[in-house]
Write a protein that holds these residues in place. Structure first.
Motif, PDB file in Angstrom:
ATOM      1  N   GLN A  97       5.745  -3.115 -12.729  1.00  0.00           N
ATOM      2  CA  GLN A  97       5.347  -1.740 -12.402  1.00  0.00           C
ATOM      3  C   GLN A  97       5.405  -1.502 -10.897  1.00  0.00           C
ATOM      4  O   GLN A  97       5.919  -0.475 -10.431  1.00  0.00           O
ATOM      5  N   THR A  98       4.875  -2.449 -10.126  1.00  0.00           N
ATOM      6  CA  THR A  98       4.943  -2.315  -8.666  1.00  0.00           C
ATOM      7  C   THR A  98       6.382  -2.331  -8.192  1.00  0.00           C
ATOM      8  O   THR A  98       6.771  -1.568  -7.301  1.00  0.00           O
ATOM      9  N   ALA A  99       7.200  -3.205  -8.786  1.00  0.00           N
ATOM     10  CA  ALA A  99       8.605  -3.298  -8.390  1.00  0.00           C
ATOM     11  C   ALA A  99       9.341  -1.988  -8.655  1.00  0.00           C
ATOM     12  O   ALA A  99      10.130  -1.521  -7.817  1.00  0.00           O
ATOM     13  N   THR A 100       9.093  -1.390  -9.814  1.00  0.00           N
ATOM     14  CA  THR A 100       9.756  -0.131 -10.152  1.00  0.00           C
ATOM     15  C   THR A 100       9.326   0.985  -9.208  1.00  0.00           C
ATOM     16  O   THR A 100      10.145   1.789  -8.746  1.00  0.00           O
ATOM     17  N   ARG A 101       8.037   1.020  -8.899  1.00  0.00           N
ATOM     18  CA  ARG A 101       7.541   2.052  -7.987  1.00  0.00           C
ATOM     19  C   ARG A 101       8.127   1.861  -6.588  1.00  0.00           C
ATOM     20  O   ARG A 101       8.550   2.825  -5.939  1.00  0.00           O
ATOM     21  N   LEU A 102       8.164   0.610  -6.110  1.00  0.00           N
ATOM     22  CA  LEU A 102       8.743   0.338  -4.799  1.00  0.00           C
ATOM     23  C   LEU A 102      10.221   0.716  -4.778  1.00  0.00           C
ATOM     24  O   LEU A 102      10.720   1.269  -3.790  1.00  0.00           O
ATOM     25  N   TRP A 103      10.931   0.426  -5.853  1.00  0.00           N
ATOM     26  CA  TRP A 103      12.349   0.768  -5.948  1.00  0.00           C
ATOM     27  C   TRP A 103      12.548   2.278  -5.825  1.00  0.00           C
ATOM     28  O   TRP A 103      13.403   2.744  -5.063  1.00  0.00           O
ATOM     29  N   THR A 104      11.747   3.047  -6.558  1.00  0.00           N
ATOM     30  CA  THR A 104      11.860   4.507  -6.522  1.00  0.00           C
ATOM     31  C   THR A 104      11.571   5.043  -5.132  1.00  0.00           C
ATOM     32  O   THR A 104      12.300   5.903  -4.613  1.00  0.00           O
ATOM     33  N   VAL A 105      10.512   4.544  -4.507  1.00  0.00           N
ATOM     34  CA  VAL A 105      10.154   4.986  -3.160  1.00  0.00           C
ATOM     35  C   VAL A 105      11.246   4.616  -2.171  1.00  0.00           C
ATOM     36  O   VAL A 105      11.600   5.410  -1.279  1.00  0.00           O
ATOM     37  N   SER A 106      11.804   3.422  -2.325  1.00  0.00           N
ATOM     38  CA  SER A 106      12.862   2.970  -1.412  1.00  0.00           C
ATOM     39  C   SER A 106      14.112   3.825  -1.559  1.00  0.00           C
ATOM     40  O   SER A 106      14.785   4.126  -0.565  1.00  0.00           O
ATOM     41  N   GLU A 107      14.437   4.214  -2.781  1.00  0.00           N
ATOM     42  CA  GLU A 107      15.567   5.128  -2.980  1.00  0.00           C
ATOM     43  C   GLU A 107      15.310   6.464  -2.289  1.00  0.00           C
ATOM     44  O   GLU A 107      16.206   7.033  -1.654  1.00  0.00           O
ATOM     45  N   ASP A 135       0.869  -1.176   0.000  1.00  0.00           N
ATOM     46  CA  ASP A 135       0.000   0.000   0.000  1.00  0.00           C
ATOM     47  C   ASP A 135       0.909   1.230   0.000  1.00  0.00           C
ATOM     48  O   ASP A 135       1.516   1.563   1.011  1.00  0.00           O
ATOM     49  N   PHE A 136       1.023   1.883  -1.147  1.00  0.00           N
ATOM     50  CA  PHE A 136       1.955   3.000  -1.249  1.00  0.00           C
ATOM     51  C   PHE A 136       1.483   4.228  -0.478  1.00  0.00           C
ATOM     52  O   PHE A 136       2.269   5.147  -0.255  1.00  0.00           O
ATOM     53  N   ALA A 137       0.223   4.230  -0.042  1.00  0.00           N
ATOM     54  CA  ALA A 137      -0.254   5.316   0.811  1.00  0.00           C
ATOM     55  C   ALA A 137       0.174   5.105   2.262  1.00  0.00           C
ATOM     56  O   ALA A 137       0.245   6.056   3.041  1.00  0.00           O
ATOM     57  N   ASP A 138       0.450   3.860   2.612  1.00  0.00           N
ATOM     58  CA  ASP A 138       0.882   3.515   3.970  1.00  0.00           C
ATOM     59  C   ASP A 138       1.732   2.259   3.860  1.00  0.00           C
ATOM     60  O   ASP A 138       1.225   1.139   3.940  1.00  0.00           O
ATOM     61  N   ILE A 186      13.351   7.091   0.297  1.00  0.00           N
ATOM     62  CA  ILE A 186      13.333   6.960   1.753  1.00  0.00           C
ATOM     63  C   ILE A 186      14.735   6.775   2.303  1.00  0.00           C
ATOM     64  O   ILE A 186      15.121   7.397   3.301  1.00  0.00           O
ATOM     65  N   THR A 187      15.518   5.911   1.666  1.00  0.00           N
ATOM     66  CA  THR A 187      16.840   5.570   2.199  1.00  0.00           C
ATOM     67  C   THR A 187      17.941   6.527   1.771  1.00  0.00           C
ATOM     68  O   THR A 187      18.981   6.614   2.419  1.00  0.00           O
ATOM     69  N   GLY A 188      17.707   7.228   0.667  1.00  0.00           N
ATOM     70  CA  GLY A 188      18.753   8.074   0.121  1.00  0.00           C
ATOM     71  C   GLY A 188      19.846   7.298  -0.590  1.00  0.00           C
ATOM     72  O   GLY A 188      20.895   7.855  -0.921  1.00  0.00           O
ATOM     73  N   VAL A 189      19.628   6.011  -0.845  1.00  0.00           N
ATOM     74  CA  VAL A 189      20.617   5.158  -1.514  1.00  0.00           C
ATOM     75  C   VAL A 189      20.233   4.997  -2.974  1.00  0.00           C
ATOM     76  O   VAL A 189      19.108   4.603  -3.283  1.00  0.00           O
ATOM     77  N   ARG A 190      21.145   5.322  -3.871  1.00  0.00           N
ATOM     78  CA  ARG A 190      20.931   5.176  -5.305  1.00  0.00           C
ATOM     79  C   ARG A 190      21.820   4.061  -5.836  1.00  0.00           C
ATOM     80  O   ARG A 190      23.024   4.056  -5.595  1.00  0.00           O
ATOM     81  N   PHE A 191      21.236   3.135  -6.560  1.00  0.00           N
ATOM     82  CA  PHE A 191      21.999   2.050  -7.160  1.00  0.00           C
ATOM     83  C   PHE A 191      22.576   2.512  -8.497  1.00  0.00           C
ATOM     84  O   PHE A 191      21.857   3.109  -9.305  1.00  0.00           O
ATOM     85  N   PRO A 192      23.834   2.200  -8.775  1.00  0.00           N
ATOM     86  CA  PRO A 192      24.434   2.585 -10.063  1.00  0.00           C
ATOM     87  C   PRO A 192      24.042   1.604 -11.159  1.00  0.00           C
ATOM     88  O   PRO A 192      24.895   1.010 -11.830  1.00  0.00           O
TER      89      PRO A 192
END
Length: 240
Positions: free
Chosen positions: A205-215, A85-88, A217-223
């Motif tokens: 699509q969900t995986a890409t969105r979760l990846w973006t949100v996780s970046e 749930d991307f809202a929570d 939140i964490t401030g970690v960018r994968f090269p």
């Protein structure tokens, strides 16, 4: 044996730990909490989503340039009941955090493949293993059932539950983008085998969105580049 401390409930601790690692062949993202007393991480996130997913996402990204072989992310058979749930993001609690593990592992595989990286990304789950995970749950009927009945009647010993993870981490033939778990009824016990993830785990699509949100939140960018398109031929052909 070289022991080092990392508090996965604190992203600052994860960063400090990663800074001490100069080389690694294999990273196993195995730490987890299950239905603990309500609390939040040092950065204010629901503790299961923070420890089970965000910390592993951050640690993998911080160590990726020092990894030479593979990343194994440990999910659970309960990822099949999870939701995001991307809202929570904490609303899915344990099952949702384990679905996040599967989504992350497969998206990491896609991006490593797009980058022509030799590093592999695999998933594993232990089935139903009798560990301290259930005993650390908050007091409830579920904890009573799991620890007093389930662990005694259905669960395998912790050492047996570790076999799928060890297979994924050490087998020279383990294929990137695959899930290894016990092959017995309900995926609760049995010899390590290749299994099919839940349909929700295969949604790019969900995986890409979760990846973006996780970046974010964490401030970690994968090269790593994002794969083009929504089709995923490189992870097709899971067991039916």
């Amino acid at each position: 044996m070289d022991l080092r401390h990392a508090d996965l409930a604190d992203l600052d601790s994860v960063r400090a730990f990663a800074a001490t690692v100069t080389h690694a062949d294999v990273l196993i993202n195995n730490a987890g909490v299950m239905d603990p007393p309500t609390r939040r991480s040092a950065q204010g996130h629901e503790i299961q989503f923070a420890v089970n997913h965000l910390a592993h996402f951050a640690l993998t990204g911080l160590l990726l340039d020092r990894l030479t072989d593979r990343v194994v992310t440990v999910t659970s058979v309960l990822h099949k009941k999870g939701r995001i749930d991307f809202a929570d993001l904490g609303a899915g609690l344990y099952n949702g955090s384990k679905l996040a593990n599967a989504l992350f592992a497969l998206e990491l595989h896609r991006r490593l493949t797009a980058a022509a990286s030799p590093v592999r990304s695999l998933m594993a789950h232990p089935g139903y293993a009798a560990t301290g995970l259930q005993a650390a749950m908050r007091p409830s009927l579920n904890r009573l059932i799991l620890t007093k009945l389930g662990n005694r009647l259905l669960a395998v010993p912790a050492a047996q539950g570790a076999r799928p993870t060890l297979h994924a981490a050490t087998s020279p033939t383990a294929t990137s983008g695959r899930l290894i778990g016990p092959g017995g009824p309900g995926e609760l016990r049995g010899a390590p085998t290749e299994l099919r993830p839940a349909p929700a785990a295969l949604d790019p699509q969900t995986a890409t969105r979760l990846w973006t949100v996780s970046e974010e939140i964490t401030g970690v960018r994968f090269p790593l580049p994002q794969p083009d398109g929504d089709d995923n031929p490189e992870i097709a052909g899971f067991p039916t």
